[in-house]
Design an enzyme around this catalytic site. Structure first.
Site, PDB file in Angstrom:
ATOM      1  N   GLU A   1       2.525 -14.186  11.290  1.00  0.00           N
ATOM      2  CA  GLU A   1       2.254 -13.490  10.030  1.00  0.00           C
ATOM      3  C   GLU A   1       3.395 -13.753   9.063  1.00  0.00           C
ATOM      4  O   GLU A   1       4.466 -14.259   9.443  1.00  0.00           O
ATOM      5  CB  GLU A   1       2.041 -11.987  10.265  1.00  0.00           C
ATOM      6  CG  GLU A   1       0.766 -11.693  11.036  1.00  0.00           C
ATOM      7  CD  GLU A   1       0.408 -10.218  11.061  1.00  0.00           C
ATOM      8  OE1 GLU A   1       1.142  -9.401  10.471  1.00  0.00           O
ATOM      9  OE2 GLU A   1      -0.612  -9.875  11.688  1.00  0.00           O
TER      10      GLU A   1
ATOM     11  N   HIS B   1      -0.540  -4.480  -0.336  1.00  0.00           N
ATOM     12  CA  HIS B   1      -1.068  -5.591   0.457  1.00  0.00           C
ATOM     13  C   HIS B   1      -1.806  -6.538  -0.471  1.00  0.00           C
ATOM     14  O   HIS B   1      -2.639  -6.120  -1.275  1.00  0.00           O
ATOM     15  CB  HIS B   1      -2.021  -5.072   1.532  1.00  0.00           C
ATOM     16  CG  HIS B   1      -2.239  -6.051   2.646  1.00  0.00           C
ATOM     17  ND1 HIS B   1      -2.931  -7.225   2.465  1.00  0.00           N
ATOM     18  CD2 HIS B   1      -1.845  -6.039   3.947  1.00  0.00           C
ATOM     19  CE1 HIS B   1      -2.964  -7.885   3.613  1.00  0.00           C
ATOM     20  NE2 HIS B   1      -2.296  -7.202   4.524  1.00  0.00           N
TER      21      HIS B   1
ATOM     22  N   ARG C   1       5.330 -10.140   1.468  1.00  0.00           N
ATOM     23  CA  ARG C   1       4.150  -9.531   0.851  1.00  0.00           C
ATOM     24  C   ARG C   1       4.330  -9.215  -0.633  1.00  0.00           C
ATOM     25  O   ARG C   1       3.373  -9.286  -1.402  1.00  0.00           O
ATOM     26  CB  ARG C   1       3.780  -8.247   1.608  1.00  0.00           C
ATOM     27  CG  ARG C   1       3.023  -8.539   2.885  1.00  0.00           C
ATOM     28  CD  ARG C   1       2.584  -7.266   3.564  1.00  0.00           C
ATOM     29  NE  ARG C   1       1.789  -7.586   4.737  1.00  0.00           N
ATOM     30  CZ  ARG C   1       1.370  -6.684   5.616  1.00  0.00           C
ATOM     31  NH1 ARG C   1       1.700  -5.409   5.457  1.00  0.00           N
ATOM     32  NH2 ARG C   1       0.649  -7.036   6.650  1.00  0.00           N
TER      33      ARG C   1
ATOM     34  N   HIS D   1      -0.622  -0.021   0.295  1.00  0.00           N
ATOM     35  CA  HIS D   1      -0.896  -0.222   1.716  1.00  0.00           C
ATOM     36  C   HIS D   1       0.069   0.529   2.626  1.00  0.00           C
ATOM     37  O   HIS D   1      -0.333   1.039   3.664  1.00  0.00           O
ATOM     38  CB  HIS D   1      -0.833  -1.718   2.016  1.00  0.00           C
ATOM     39  CG  HIS D   1      -1.116  -2.089   3.434  1.00  0.00           C
ATOM     40  ND1 HIS D   1      -2.336  -1.852   4.036  1.00  0.00           N
ATOM     41  CD2 HIS D   1      -0.344  -2.681   4.383  1.00  0.00           C
ATOM     42  CE1 HIS D   1      -2.308  -2.283   5.284  1.00  0.00           C
ATOM     43  NE2 HIS D   1      -1.105  -2.776   5.531  1.00  0.00           N
TER      44      HIS D   1
ATOM     45  N   ARG E   1       8.539  -3.986   3.941  1.00  0.00           N
ATOM     46  CA  ARG E   1       8.268  -4.004   5.381  1.00  0.00           C
ATOM     47  C   ARG E   1       7.829  -5.384   5.864  1.00  0.00           C
ATOM     48  O   ARG E   1       6.952  -6.013   5.274  1.00  0.00           O
ATOM     49  CB  ARG E   1       7.169  -2.978   5.702  1.00  0.00           C
ATOM     50  CG  ARG E   1       6.704  -2.982   7.157  1.00  0.00           C
ATOM     51  CD  ARG E   1       5.640  -1.925   7.376  1.00  0.00           C
ATOM     52  NE  ARG E   1       4.407  -2.227   6.667  1.00  0.00           N
ATOM     53  CZ  ARG E   1       3.373  -2.878   7.187  1.00  0.00           C
ATOM     54  NH1 ARG E   1       3.423  -3.317   8.425  1.00  0.00           N
ATOM     55  NH2 ARG E   1       2.289  -3.088   6.469  1.00  0.00           N
TER      56      ARG E   1
END
Length: 502
Positions: free
Chosen positions: A115, A232, A277, A336, A371
């Site tokens: 990811e 997100h 992100r 998110h 995060r």
């Protein structure tokens, strides 16, 4: 109003963090408060990606720690993140021992996926994109079978109970029967989830409005970095509220972000879409604002394997009349995850004796300003276990208490107005004018409705965002686009907002 004395921890929240704490508090008696039936109210049940941990022979906790600190943009607490990454493998193994059906390879080892912002594949998944619900289902079964745990479903936290020293001694709970109950307990654990329901575009349950953070602040607890909200980049834009999520693992498998003309949003390099992100979310936001649209194209990378490899995303698309094997998925950036929240250490201890916080409502410092993908489920379980053990060790205290004010909800029309303003003015791209306008709206809503927790939480986010004159991680100010040389934290107690060196 009735009163009861409970001899063990009172845990508010039925998601992964709360249930991990409840199981690990054994043999102390535990009451778990859940605002809806278990599995229905928790964001962790909606998580698709999985649990990040150093599970493969080529990985190690130090590499995971390095990636976590890099993603957090200077605000990650080194000790907390080191504890988290060191406990990663043991946490995944514990979840598996409870029945979480992680994907395995031919040798029986955990299958891991790549990811964004991870230097290697380390995300343990379940059924491609079903990790959250599968893991939480295993914990729910264990909780139901645990003799030391009592669950109150459809119950609500309405206030905290303290003594003259400020120590938290229990909570005011709206019981499923509708009556108000004062529950005195040696420890209260807040595992109330995030604040996505404050935003008009969100991937989380709309009922999650930062209420745990607001009530902790009202009791005098320190709030840390509430301005840092993660958006997100690939919420599926098909008119649903909340928005279905297209897991980041799709991009890890090669899906690409394009505009309506097929132009790559972040460039042609193979790993361009695997940036942190915040970077990807701003690219999606900018493309949509410019009228180009934003789409996730998985046709060649996933194609006919979509139904088996990513069944949750495939089902969400098909319900909307969209076949992702044939058509790119329209996406938008949506609220998110809340990196900020109630300041807490890895054992859940807050600045108030007797009060613990864990999971998304807590700010332990492991996420910093942004995060790292799939660290949230790891934190919920790993720190949930630590918090449960710590809270269970607290002894009952006798003496007079002060019952907190029973708080009301924000009316629906006002909540809708707040959500629209939060997405507009405290969303992916912020500026001073918009945040000032947002604070003025919150002032007006408070004048009309008092200070329900949703408004308190929104104010904490908005005022901290207004005070941070830089762009860092999930907080982007178009009027202060540069990142300050010295990272500082925002720390808030009642009527006090200050910054301190990271």
């Amino acid at each position: 109003m009735s009163r009861m004395h409970h001899q063990g921890p009172l845990i508010v929240g039925g998601g992964l963090a709360g249930l991990s704490a409840a199981l690990s508090a054994a043999p102390a008696p535990v009451i778990v408060i859940s605002p809806a039936p278990l599995l229905q109210a928790a964001s962790s049940a909606w998580a698709q990606g999985g649990v990040a941990a150093a599970l493969s022979k080529t990985d190690n906790p130090a590499l995971h720690l390095k990636d976590t600190e890099a993603a957090g943009a200077g605000l990650v607490d080194h000790h907390a993140a080191e504890v988290l990454t060191d406990e990663g493998k043991a946490t995944v193994e514990w979840l598996a021992s409870l029945g979480a059906p992680f994907d395995r390879d031919a040798a029986g080892d955990f299958s891991v996926s790549l990811e964004a912002a991870h230097s290697m594949a380390r995300v343990a998944r379940v059924g491609g994109d079903g990790a959250g619900r599968a893991i939480l289902s295993a914990l729910v079964a264990s909780v139901r079978a645990a003799p030391h745990i009592t669950v109150w479903e459809d119950a609500r936290l309405r206030g905290l109970i303290q003594d003259g020293t400020g120590r938290v001694r229990g909570a005011v709970i709206e019981h499923p029967s509708g009556r108000i109950v004062e529950v005195l307990a040696p420890a209260v654990v807040l595992a109330t989830g995030g604040a996505g329901g404050l935003f008009g575009a969100t991937t989380t349950p709309v009922a999650l409005k930062g209420e745990g953070m607001a009530l902790a602040w009202a009791a005098g607890a320190e709030i840390l970095d509430p301005e840092f909200v993660q958006f997100h980049p690939t919420a599926i834009d098909v008119g649903l509220d909340p928005m279905p999520l297209a897991t980041e693992a799709l991009r890890g498998e090669g899906a690409r972000l394009i505009d309506r003309d097929g132009v790559f949003l972040l460039g042609e390099a193979d790993d361009a879409d695997l940036k942190p992100r915040d970077v990807v979310a701003r690219a999606v936001h900018a493309a949509r604002a410019a009228g180009r649209g934003a789409f996730l194209d998985a046709r060649s990378a996933i194609g006919e394997h979509f139904p088996t490899e990513f069944p949750a995303v495939f089902a969400a698309c098909m319900r909307a009349g969209l076949d992702p094997r044939l058509t790119p998925i329209p996406v938008a950036a949506a609220a998110h995850y809340h990196m900020g929240g109630i300041a807490a250490d890895p054992d859940g201890r807050t600045s108030l004796a007797g009060l613990y916080a864990v999971g998304e409502c807590a700010a332990t410092g492991v996420h910093g300003a942004n995060r790292l993908a799939s660290n949230s489920l790891l934190e919920a379980a790993a720190f949930g276990r630590r918090t449960g053990r710590e809270a269970a060790a607290q002894a009952s205290i006798k003496g007079p208490v002060v019952v907190g004010r029973v708080v009301a909800d924000l009316p629906g029309a006002a909540h809708a107005e707040l959500r629209a303003a939060m997405s507009e003015d405290a969303g992916v791209v912020r500026d001073g004018a918009g945040l000032t306008r947002l604070v003025a709206l919150i002032d007006r809503l408070e004048a009309a409705h008092g200070a329900p927790p949703a408004l308190v939480a929104a104010r904490l986010i908005a005022e901290a965002a207004l005070a941070r004159h830089e762009s860092r991680g999930g907080h982007y100010r178009s009027d202060f686009p540069e990142t300050a040389a010295a990272p500082v934290h925002t720390r808030i107690r009642r009527d006090i907002l200050q910054t301190a060196a990271a």
